[in-house]
Design an enzyme around this catalytic site. Structure first.
Site, PDB file in Angstrom:
ATOM      1  CB  ILE A  16       3.161   1.472  -0.097  1.00 39.89           C
ATOM      2  CG1 ILE A  16       1.895   1.826   1.515  1.00 39.89           C
ATOM      3  CG2 ILE A  16       3.895   2.674  -0.208  1.00 39.89           C
ATOM      4  CD1 ILE A  16       2.755   2.163   2.955  1.00 39.89           C
ATOM      5  N   GLY A  17       0.142  -0.464  -1.312  1.00 39.01           N
ATOM      6  CA  GLY A  17      -0.127  -1.486  -1.632  1.00 39.01           C
ATOM      7  C   GLY A  17      -1.859  -1.406  -1.672  1.00 39.01           C
ATOM      8  N   GLY A  20      -8.543  -5.161  -3.041  1.00 41.73           N
ATOM      9  CA  GLY A  20     -10.327  -4.839  -3.655  1.00 41.73           C
ATOM     10  C   GLY A  20     -10.963  -4.220  -3.472  1.00 41.73           C
ATOM     11  CG  MET A  21     -12.981  -4.933   1.228  1.00 37.04           C
ATOM     12  SD  MET A  21     -14.122  -4.063   0.124  1.00 37.04           S
ATOM     13  CE  MET A  21     -14.364  -3.448   0.882  1.00 37.04           C
ATOM     14  CB  VAL A  24      -2.234   0.971   2.364  1.00 34.99           C
ATOM     15  CG1 VAL A  24      -1.449   1.114   3.346  1.00 34.99           C
ATOM     16  CG2 VAL A  24      -3.009  -0.151   2.738  1.00 34.99           C
ATOM     17  CG  ASP A 133      -7.311 -11.235   9.829  1.00 37.03           C
ATOM     18  OD1 ASP A 133      -7.910 -12.232   9.550  1.00 37.03           O
ATOM     19  OD2 ASP A 133      -8.029 -10.659   8.968  1.00 37.03           O
TER      20      ASP A 133
END
Length: 411
Positions: A16-17, A20-21, A24, A133
């Protein structure tokens, strides 16, 4: 790499997501029969170790918080072929960042999202946790309209702002920063993978200069998020990281030309370079922001009422409420304008009723002219009146009884 079928005990449904890292996934917990979101970071080496430390910290910090406007963390672990993973509450909806791009929220809906996000951030600050953040992509909005603040991966507790460098998941990338300029100011905010810890577009000047961040820093990031949500643009624009950082450190907030003066003044204070010049609390910022929003007075009245509700979003009988300036000045209720003079700052907090209490309404209707409420037990006054009437009738009967008797004896 192909998407996994399972992660730990969880059955993977679909991604669902993507970033770059990592990825999800939407998954299902076969034990508890519920859907969850699983965040996986696909990194190797020291970066994998740091990701695991950060996931553990996010789980530990989230476990200290329990709020309906915070995403709940369920589990953390390591999958041999994938790396660290984090299991969390699944929210069916979109991030605030996507809503901003789609321009799908009007002013009132945007303000309600901000109020809910404010509640979540206040809950973290009350637990001595700094998020570090806050940004639109870290605020989810469910299809039912519930806002959820997420991603405490770089959050810190105010009592443990300095960790052992060997165990610090936010260790700097540059042991000997030689690039100079503004890249050097970011050294303390870069991981070994080169990721900036936080988002530069929403970071306050003190954080860009190397500070670890405080609640005042979170309030700055929250105000920057509100600015973008309401205007569709960043408070400090730039085509690249360096330009954005230079603008934040050296330039004032870039207010849109059509922004009302009062609203501009609110953002200028909330995004002040000096943390001491900003609003001291999130509710004070939101009160000023709502009061300065352009639009009908009814909208601001509804927003103040919504802000006065309990933090679990349940309605309450009364709330502190600042009357919009138009109502205080006797303006018509259908006024769509919003004055920009000082009259709106003269509004005073009063109590209003958000939901009528039938018991209170009944008691109020029984008030006497002296201001005292009538007793709720036996009405002795009425009883005495009836007793006196019966007594008079009996006296009359006994007085007339001899005359009636003589009339019956008479032939």
């Amino acid at each position: 790499m192909a998407d996994p079928k399972t992660i730990g005990r969880y059955q993977i449904l679909r991604p669902i997501g993507q970033g770059g890292m990592g990825t999800v996934y939407l998954a299902e917990d076969p034990l508890l029969k519920r859907r969850v979101a699983i965040k996986v970071v696909r990194v190797t080496g020291n970066a994998r170790h740091q990701a695991m430390l950060r996931f553990r910290r996010e789980a530990e910090i989230s476990a200290q918080l329990n709020h309906p406007n915070l995403v709940t963390i369920y589990d953390v672990g390591v999958e041999e072929d994938l790396g660290p993973f984090l299991t969390m509450e699944y929210v069916e909806g979109k991030s605030l960042g996507k809503h901003i791009k789609e321009k799908s929220l009007d002013t009132e809906a945007s303000a309600k999202v901000l109020i809910q996000a404010m509640r979540a951030l206040r809950a973290a600050h009350r637990s001595a946790i700094v998020h570090r953040d806050v940004k639109p992509d870290n605020i989810l909005l469910s299809e039912e309209g519930r806002a959820k603040l997420m991603d405490f991966g770089i959050a810190r507790t105010m009592g443990h702002m300095s960790l052992n460098p060997e165990q610090d998941p936010d260790a700097p990338l540059l042991d000997d920063p030689s690039q100079g300029g503004y890249a050097q100011t970011l050294a303390l905010r870069l991981t070994v993978t080169g990721d900036f810890l936080g988002s530069p577009a929403y970071a306050p000047p003190e954080v860009l200069r190397g500070s670890e961040g405080t609640p005042a820093s979170d309030r700055y990031s929250f105000a920057a998020t509100a600015f973008e949500l309401l205007t569709g643009q960043l408070p400090h624009p730039g085509s690249g990281l360096t330009q954005i950082i230079i603008h934040i450190l050296q330039e004032p907030v870039a207010l849109p030309p059509d922004m009302p003066p009062r609203l501009g003044a609110v953002f200028q204070r909330a995004l002040s370079i000096d943390p001491d010049d900003r609003y001291p609390t999130l509710p004070e910022f939101m009160e000023e922001l709502i009061d300065a929003l352009p639009g009908p007075v009814h909208m601001r009245a509804r927003l103040f009422a919504f802000m006065g509700q309990d933090e679990d979003a349940s309605s309450v009988s009364t709330a502190r409420f600042r009357i919009p300036a138009e109502l205080a000045a006797g303006a018509p209720m259908d006024s769509g304008s919003h004055p920009t003079d000082s009259r709106s700052r003269q509004s005073q907090p009063v109590k209003i009723s958000l939901a009528e209490d039938p018991v209170e309404t009944y008691l109020a209707s029984r008030k006497t002219t002296t201001g005292q409420s009538r007793p709720e037990g036996t009405d002795w006054v009425a009883i005495l009146k009836w007793a006196a009437l019966v007594f008079l009738l009996l006296q009359l009967f006994w007085w007339l009884l001899p005359a009636l008797s003589k009339a019956q004896i008479k032939p």
